[in-house]
Design a protein around this motif. Structure first.
Motif, PDB file in Angstrom:
ATOM      1  N   GLN A   1      -4.543  -7.873 -21.510  1.00 26.16           N
ATOM      2  CA  GLN A   1      -3.867  -8.057 -20.216  1.00 26.16           C
ATOM      3  C   GLN A   1      -4.799  -8.060 -19.004  1.00 26.16           C
ATOM      4  OE1 GLN A   1      -0.132  -5.347 -20.745  1.00 26.16           O
ATOM      5  NE2 GLN A   1       0.442  -7.104 -19.519  1.00 26.16           N
ATOM      6  N   THR A   2      -6.068  -7.723 -19.245  1.00 25.46           N
ATOM      7  CA  THR A   2      -7.005  -7.758 -18.106  1.00 25.46           C
ATOM      8  C   THR A   2      -8.146  -8.725 -18.378  1.00 25.46           C
ATOM      9  OG1 THR A   2      -8.498  -6.033 -18.945  1.00 25.46           O
ATOM     10  CG2 THR A   2      -6.600  -5.286 -17.650  1.00 25.46           C
ATOM     11  N   THR A   3      -8.763  -9.181 -17.304  1.00 25.20           N
ATOM     12  CA  THR A   3     -10.033  -9.912 -17.432  1.00 25.20           C
ATOM     13  C   THR A   3     -10.992  -9.374 -16.385  1.00 25.20           C
ATOM     14  OG1 THR A   3      -9.075 -11.616 -16.023  1.00 25.20           O
ATOM     15  CG2 THR A   3      -9.214 -12.118 -18.383  1.00 25.20           C
ATOM     16  N   LEU A   4     -12.273  -9.557 -16.679  1.00 27.37           N
ATOM     17  CA  LEU A   4     -13.296  -9.104 -15.754  1.00 27.37           C
ATOM     18  C   LEU A   4     -13.897 -10.361 -15.131  1.00 27.37           C
ATOM     19  CD1 LEU A   4     -14.297  -6.234 -15.140  1.00 27.37           C
ATOM     20  CD2 LEU A   4     -16.109  -6.604 -16.839  1.00 27.37           C
ATOM     21  N   ALA A   5     -13.757 -10.503 -13.820  1.00 29.49           N
ATOM     22  CA  ALA A   5     -14.330 -11.673 -13.155  1.00 29.49           C
ATOM     23  C   ALA A   5     -15.858 -11.536 -13.122  1.00 29.49           C
ATOM     24  CB  ALA A   5     -13.766 -11.774 -11.737  1.00 29.49           C
ATOM     25  N   ASP A   6     -16.550 -12.618 -12.751  1.00 35.83           N
ATOM     26  CA  ASP A   6     -18.020 -12.590 -12.727  1.00 35.83           C
ATOM     27  C   ASP A   6     -18.557 -11.507 -11.809  1.00 35.83           C
ATOM     28  OD1 ASP A   6     -18.078 -14.608 -14.505  1.00 35.83           O
ATOM     29  OD2 ASP A   6     -18.374 -16.204 -13.011  1.00 35.83           O
TER      30      ASP A   6
ATOM     31  N   SER B   1       2.540 -13.283 -11.509  1.00 30.89           N
ATOM     32  CA  SER B   1       1.363 -13.166 -10.650  1.00 30.89           C
ATOM     33  C   SER B   1       0.207 -12.480 -11.365  1.00 30.89           C
ATOM     34  CB  SER B   1       1.683 -12.330  -9.409  1.00 30.89           C
ATOM     35  OG  SER B   1       2.922 -12.679  -8.890  1.00 30.89           O
ATOM     36  N   GLU B   2      -0.994 -12.701 -10.822  1.00 23.98           N
ATOM     37  CA  GLU B   2      -2.164 -11.960 -11.269  1.00 23.98           C
ATOM     38  C   GLU B   2      -2.549 -10.993 -10.152  1.00 23.98           C
ATOM     39  OE1 GLU B   2      -5.846 -13.312 -13.901  1.00 23.98           O
ATOM     40  OE2 GLU B   2      -5.994 -14.039 -11.838  1.00 23.98           O
ATOM     41  N   PHE B   3      -2.971  -9.806 -10.532  1.00 22.87           N
ATOM     42  CA  PHE B   3      -3.317  -8.783  -9.543  1.00 22.87           C
ATOM     43  C   PHE B   3      -4.772  -8.381  -9.687  1.00 22.87           C
ATOM     44  CE2 PHE B   3       1.184  -8.567  -9.692  1.00 22.87           C
ATOM     45  CZ  PHE B   3       1.592  -8.084  -8.462  1.00 22.87           C
ATOM     46  N   GLU B   4      -5.354  -8.005  -8.551  1.00 25.34           N
ATOM     47  CA  GLU B   4      -6.698  -7.434  -8.548  1.00 25.34           C
ATOM     48  C   GLU B   4      -6.517  -5.910  -8.580  1.00 25.34           C
ATOM     49  OE1 GLU B   4      -9.154  -9.137  -5.607  1.00 25.34           O
ATOM     50  OE2 GLU B   4     -10.586  -7.481  -5.611  1.00 25.34           O
ATOM     51  N   VAL B   5      -7.193  -5.275  -9.523  1.00 25.64           N
ATOM     52  CA  VAL B   5      -6.970  -3.833  -9.691  1.00 25.64           C
ATOM     53  C   VAL B   5      -7.823  -3.045  -8.705  1.00 25.64           C
ATOM     54  CG1 VAL B   5      -7.081  -1.874 -11.279  1.00 25.64           C
ATOM     55  CG2 VAL B   5      -6.378  -4.132 -12.122  1.00 25.64           C
ATOM     56  N   SER B   6      -7.154  -2.249  -7.883  1.00 27.05           N
ATOM     57  CA  SER B   6      -7.867  -1.428  -6.892  1.00 27.05           C
ATOM     58  C   SER B   6      -8.284  -0.088  -7.493  1.00 27.05           C
ATOM     59  CB  SER B   6      -6.973  -1.194  -5.673  1.00 27.05           C
ATOM     60  OG  SER B   6      -5.766  -0.555  -6.082  1.00 27.05           O
TER      61      SER B   6
ATOM     62  N   THR C   1     -14.729  -7.894 -10.660  1.00 27.11           N
ATOM     63  CA  THR C   1     -13.376  -7.559 -10.225  1.00 27.11           C
ATOM     64  C   THR C   1     -12.508  -7.499 -11.476  1.00 27.11           C
ATOM     65  OG1 THR C   1     -13.699  -8.709  -8.152  1.00 27.11           O
ATOM     66  CG2 THR C   1     -11.415  -8.373  -8.861  1.00 27.11           C
ATOM     67  N   LEU C   2     -11.677  -6.491 -11.551  1.00 28.46           N
ATOM     68  CA  LEU C   2     -10.770  -6.378 -12.695  1.00 28.46           C
ATOM     69  C   LEU C   2      -9.444  -7.039 -12.333  1.00 28.46           C
ATOM     70  CD1 LEU C   2     -10.515  -5.095 -15.581  1.00 28.46           C
ATOM     71  CD2 LEU C   2      -9.361  -3.167 -14.449  1.00 28.46           C
ATOM     72  N   LEU C   3      -9.044  -8.015 -13.144  1.00 29.57           N
ATOM     73  CA  LEU C   3      -7.791  -8.733 -12.886  1.00 29.57           C
ATOM     74  C   LEU C   3      -6.764  -8.359 -13.947  1.00 29.57           C
ATOM     75  CD1 LEU C   3      -9.449 -12.159 -12.074  1.00 29.57           C
ATOM     76  CD2 LEU C   3      -8.452 -10.541 -10.433  1.00 29.57           C
ATOM     77  N   PHE C   4      -5.533  -8.191 -13.506  1.00 29.42           N
ATOM     78  CA  PHE C   4      -4.469  -7.744 -14.421  1.00 29.42           C
ATOM     79  C   PHE C   4      -3.269  -8.681 -14.334  1.00 29.42           C
ATOM     80  CE2 PHE C   4      -0.536  -5.167 -14.991  1.00 29.42           C
ATOM     81  CZ  PHE C   4      -0.687  -4.878 -16.344  1.00 29.42           C
ATOM     82  N   ARG C   5      -2.748  -9.054 -15.491  1.00 25.82           N
ATOM     83  CA  ARG C   5      -1.534  -9.877 -15.540  1.00 25.82           C
ATOM     84  C   ARG C   5      -0.391  -9.040 -16.114  1.00 25.82           C
ATOM     85  NH1 ARG C   5      -5.616 -12.453 -17.503  1.00 25.82           N
ATOM     86  NH2 ARG C   5      -5.052 -11.749 -19.594  1.00 25.82           N
ATOM     87  N   PRO C   6       0.537  -8.576 -15.270  1.00 23.92           N
ATOM     88  CA  PRO C   6       1.679  -7.804 -15.793  1.00 23.92           C
ATOM     89  C   PRO C   6       2.556  -8.701 -16.673  1.00 23.92           C
ATOM     90  CG  PRO C   6       1.577  -7.728 -13.378  1.00 23.92           C
ATOM     91  CD  PRO C   6       0.626  -8.784 -13.821  1.00 23.92           C
TER      92      PRO C   6
ATOM     93  N   ARG D   1     -12.547   0.978 -22.748  1.00 22.96           N
ATOM     94  CA  ARG D   1     -13.068   1.895 -21.740  1.00 22.96           C
ATOM     95  C   ARG D   1     -14.240   1.265 -20.986  1.00 22.96           C
ATOM     96  NH1 ARG D   1     -12.416   7.502 -20.540  1.00 22.96           N
ATOM     97  NH2 ARG D   1     -13.417   7.737 -18.516  1.00 22.96           N
ATOM     98  N   LEU D   2     -15.071   0.509 -21.732  1.00 24.80           N
ATOM     99  CA  LEU D   2     -16.214  -0.119 -21.084  1.00 24.80           C
ATOM    100  C   LEU D   2     -15.761  -1.136 -20.046  1.00 24.80           C
ATOM    101  CD1 LEU D   2     -19.256  -0.412 -20.830  1.00 24.80           C
ATOM    102  CD2 LEU D   2     -19.193  -2.143 -22.644  1.00 24.80           C
ATOM    103  N   ARG D   3     -14.760  -1.963 -20.422  1.00 23.65           N
ATOM    104  CA  ARG D   3     -14.309  -2.977 -19.459  1.00 23.65           C
ATOM    105  C   ARG D   3     -13.785  -2.319 -18.178  1.00 23.65           C
ATOM    106  NH1 ARG D   3     -10.144  -7.577 -21.028  1.00 23.65           N
ATOM    107  NH2 ARG D   3     -11.922  -8.151 -22.346  1.00 23.65           N
ATOM    108  N   LEU D   4     -13.007  -1.267 -18.359  1.00 23.12           N
ATOM    109  CA  LEU D   4     -12.443  -0.591 -17.188  1.00 23.12           C
ATOM    110  C   LEU D   4     -13.546   0.039 -16.351  1.00 23.12           C
ATOM    111  CD1 LEU D   4      -9.376   1.107 -18.949  1.00 23.12           C
ATOM    112  CD2 LEU D   4      -9.353  -0.964 -17.525  1.00 23.12           C
ATOM    113  N   GLU D   5     -14.468   0.689 -17.059  1.00 22.34           N
ATOM    114  CA  GLU D   5     -15.487   1.492 -16.403  1.00 22.34           C
ATOM    115  C   GLU D   5     -16.508   0.648 -15.651  1.00 22.34           C
ATOM    116  OE1 GLU D   5     -14.606   4.639 -17.011  1.00 22.34           O
ATOM    117  OE2 GLU D   5     -16.099   5.422 -15.621  1.00 22.34           O
ATOM    118  N   VAL D   6     -16.806  -0.517 -16.190  1.00 24.31           N
ATOM    119  CA  VAL D   6     -17.842  -1.365 -15.605  1.00 24.31           C
ATOM    120  C   VAL D   6     -17.279  -2.185 -14.433  1.00 24.31           C
ATOM    121  CG1 VAL D   6     -17.630  -3.513 -16.934  1.00 24.31           C
ATOM    122  CG2 VAL D   6     -19.910  -2.584 -16.434  1.00 24.31           C
ATOM    123  N   SER D   7     -15.962  -2.142 -14.294  1.00 20.64           N
ATOM    124  CA  SER D   7     -15.322  -2.983 -13.270  1.00 20.64           C
ATOM    125  C   SER D   7     -15.521  -2.427 -11.867  1.00 20.64           C
ATOM    126  CB  SER D   7     -13.828  -3.101 -13.545  1.00 20.64           C
ATOM    127  OG  SER D   7     -13.176  -1.928 -13.100  1.00 20.64           O
TER     128      SER D   7
END
Lengths: 521, 521
Positions: free
Chosen positions: A274-279, A292-297, A282-287, A318-324
């Motif tokens: 459900q998430t992607t990491l932009a270049d 819509s797509e959201f930028e995770v704050s 930025t962590l992007l989330f699709r509920p 955890r790595l994807r979340l942490e590195v974002s």
């Protein structure tokens, strides 16, 4: 002491309808009439306020049965002086831990003996190293902490002693607020004729939900995307699947929406899809629920603290979340400070002094809440501890704790020697021996499991903290990380009581109750 | 259409734990992913907001299991013009009924043919006569009313038509507020990216709890004891025992306490033991939960509307409450206007004119919402109705309603002739034949019982009213009672939807769902 999804609540044993249409008539007959009346009030209060545990394993396609959490029927006495002491200490305690979390070298040295073998520590430290290699894109961190205390009777004296600290997925925020509001309601209906000075007698108000939401809102505000984007920002709550304790999570989510801040839940196992990491990280989330797509704050962890969550996908999660670029609540280093070995290492006065500089009075206040504890390692003190642990007569004043994140899995008193006899001595250093806190006698009335307990109880006070800080990575020339504390406050309390004969305090496991303190001088 | 305690909710059929730990996986597979996501959101929302029905027959000593009420997943379309028409009519409709209730002679003539045989009407009328004989000590009355409507397709036209009126123990106040708040939440999480003009699209807000509490608070304020007393005043909510629908009552009680007004519940069967009537007819109440005695300011009936409640003790109960100085919500005469025979009698234009004086425009507005209905009596119209009722071809456009308080027990269409064949003709006048309302086609998505229904639905709109009035008893010289209306307002709405193939609308019986209207032009 976290509520996890490992022991979901079950329906009461007798789940056949009572032919008399009055399942509680038996209880009514046994209990004092006023107590029976209070029990009825509590059942309905819990049902109408959502103070419930979900019977996740009994869920049908459209029905999720639920029943009330265990609670005390009346507030339990607690020393006002000790409550005030714990509240007043929290800011210092939070600072101590975020400074410890910022000192990577010190943390590394503490963890060194465990790194190779601890199944949770390894993956987390590895995530930290990878994030470090990738370089920091987010200097702001935040946290919701809880420091737990019990009262310790020392002769005539009653002292406040630390049980443990919790820095990730801290539970009880909502239950604690609810039980406080419930006791205040029960108080007014029992005492409504007393018009004079009534308010001052009411059980303590608890604003933990409000304060946690306010901190998350502030972190959300502090988050600034690198590139102005089209999509809105959201807070992402990472949650465990099949959670029976949603009543302790959902109110935070709803309150954020009420403040106009989108907050979505994402199950730990669904983060990678459900998430992607932009270049720019930025962590992007699709509920699933909207297009819509959201930028995770802010990433608010209510999952990711248990060993079984760190299979290969879990490590990648955890790595994807942490590195974002998102602000983590909390980041992995702060998470790591919840290991018992850190709590133990911080009992050393010179270490507390290192983190709190030379503020002697502060250092003294922190240290006096610690019970003696030591690793069963091969140091001189460790060897002395091993001797105590092996001797049934000495062990009665101790608890043996595995060096894990969070609570539970403890071995008490005379069970320690027998337990250790079955553990190879070369891994004894994975255990900490801690002097037992011996609470003074207090009586309580608990609605627990399937009955009412009236008798001696033991209570545990938790002080919640909300913290936001900015951490500037160490320059190569010198190792000191610059730490700027942007918010640091005591944010509410949690209070749990259990029958005295029971050692472990876990509401979810049916050993304890949410309660509120009746402060006495 | 009241929710009564006769059919308590049951656990889902499969109450064995699902070994896969995911009871809803089957539903997830069947449903559109977004719909499955909404179902999950709704389950948790209901659990955390107490939108639940209590499994009273599965209650243990300390646990009261509960599960969500049936609700629609999305709001259902309803004509804005008709909603506004119903809202705008409510003040007039309330006035019509309180004027009818104040005209004892007229009421007496309407009830005359039924008095000897109706098992509920008899006891209530008897209470009225005894109160009258005792003389009035309280001139103020109040009421919480609900007028129910459906849409009727008349060729191209869509008309608002009255289904029934409810003046005692009106249910749905809390559920309706809750479902409105829930749909507003579901809307914002699905549409959170839409920043422009978002608010105006939100489902309709419902302030029914707030308004009901505000009316009860005002009645409490208006209550003045004859003699200044030591004891405080309280509102007394008279409730049914073993009520699974406490989620529709308790929030009103808690909100009154929040306004500083003590409100206690007293079970119908306990009124005689927990209350006393002082010499000056002040009603005194002793709560089980505290040692104080209270003077009752307002009696709020959520019980006492079912025939089985009027055994000898029940009759004495109602009499004690009714004869007291407390303000009744509602008094027995207003209660009596909820009998279908009154609704039928008020379809006559000359009667409406009698109560609304010569306000021609108002009279027209009221009358045009009535469907044709008539008693199966021996009048000319009655005989013509009997002919229709006996003919299967004609009966298809009708519903046969027993002349009871409240809803339910209706016979529909082609079942009417067969049903009447088994009823002795000399009691046919206890039935009313009403032209069926034929709603236009609308689609809906309902979470009902143990599944999700997607298809054609029929909705029913209820408009809540809060009314306070002062009634000066008729002087001997002339029979007109003086009526002063102190408060009369539309106080919120209730909206229920059911699959079109189902005739009866009862959420408690699993035939319908709480819903909120999506107003369309």
């Amino acid at each position: 002491m976290e509520i996890t999804c490992q022991s979901p609540p079950r329906p009461p044993q007798q789940l056949q309808p009572d032919s008399s249409n009055s399942g509680f008539s038996e209880l009514e007959a046994r209990l004092d009439p006023k107590l029976a009346e209070l029990v009825k009030e509590i059942k309905d209060y819990q049902l109408t306020h959502g103070n419930l545990l979900k019977w996740v394993r009994y869920e049908s396609s459209t029905q999720a049965p639920a029943a009330g959490t265990s609670v005390s029927i009346t507030p339990t006495k607690f020393h006002r002086r000790c409550f005030d002491q714990a509240w007043g200490l929290q800011e210092l305690m939070s600072e101590l831990y975020i400074r410890a979390a910022a000192d990577e070298d010190w943390l590394g040295s503490v963890f060194k003996p465990l790194l190779a073998q601890d199944p949770l520590l390894g993956p987390l430290w590895d995530v930290h190293l990878k994030v470090k290699m990738a370089g920091t894109v987010q200097e702001i961190c935040c946290g919701i902490f809880r420091t737990d205390y019990m009262l310790h009777a020392n002769g005539e004296d009653v002292l406040l002693k630390q049980v443990e600290i919790n820095h990730i997925a801290v539970a009880g925020i909502c239950h604690a607020s609810n039980v406080s509001a419930m006791h205040r309601h029960l108080d007014r209906i029992q005492d409504s004729n007393n018009q004079d000075g009534h308010i001052s007698k009411l059980p303590l108000k608890n604003e933990s939900i409000l304060n946690v939401v306010s901190m998350l809102g502030e972190a959300h505000r502090l988050y600034s995307p690198t590139i102005p984007r089209q999509q809105p920002a959201c807070i992402l709550m990472i949650v465990q699947p099949y959670n029976f304790n949603i009543a302790d999570e959902r109110p935070i989510e709803y309150s954020l929406w009420d403040k106009g801040i989108p907050c979505f839940r994402c199950i730990w196992n669904s983060v990678l899809t459900q998430t992607t990491l932009a270049d720019d990280r930025t962590l992007l989330f699709r509920p699933s629920i909207c297009s819509s797509e959201f930028e995770v704050s802010v990433i608010y962890f209510r999952a990711g603290f248990e060993t079984h969550e760190y299979d290969d996908a879990g490590k990648a999660t955890r790595l994807r979340l942490e590195v974002s670029r998102a602000i983590k609540c909390p980041d992995v280093l702060t998470h790591l400070t919840t290991f018992k070995i850190v709590q133990q290492a911080l009992t050393a006065p010179e270490i507390v002094k290192k983190f709190l500089s030379s503020r002697c009075e502060d250092i003294k206040r922190v240290l006096e809440t610690f019970m003696p504890m030591h690793l069963l390692d091969s140091s001189n003190e460790g060897l002395e501890m091993r001797r105590i642990a092996k001797n049934p007569n000495d062990a009665v004043k101790y608890v043996l704790k595995p060096n894990l994140e969070g609570g539970g899995h403890n071995i008490y008193r005379k069970d320690i020697p027998q337990f250790l006899a079955n553990v190879p001595e070369d891994i004894w250093h994975n255990y900490i021996l801690m002097r037992l806190i011996e609470p003074p006698a207090t009586s309580g009335t608990l609605m627990i499991g399937d009955g009412v307990y009236e008798g001696e109880v033991v209570s545990e006070l938790g002080i919640f903290a909300t913290v936001i800080w900015r951490k500037q990575a160490a320059r190569e020339s010198h190792h000191t990380t610059t730490l700027e504390i942007l918010m640091n406050k005591a944010a509410g309390w949690s209070f749990k009581s259990k029958p005295r004969p029971v050692d472990e305090m876990s509401v979810a496991k049916g050993y304890g109750c949410f309660d509120s303190p009746e402060l006495v001088d």
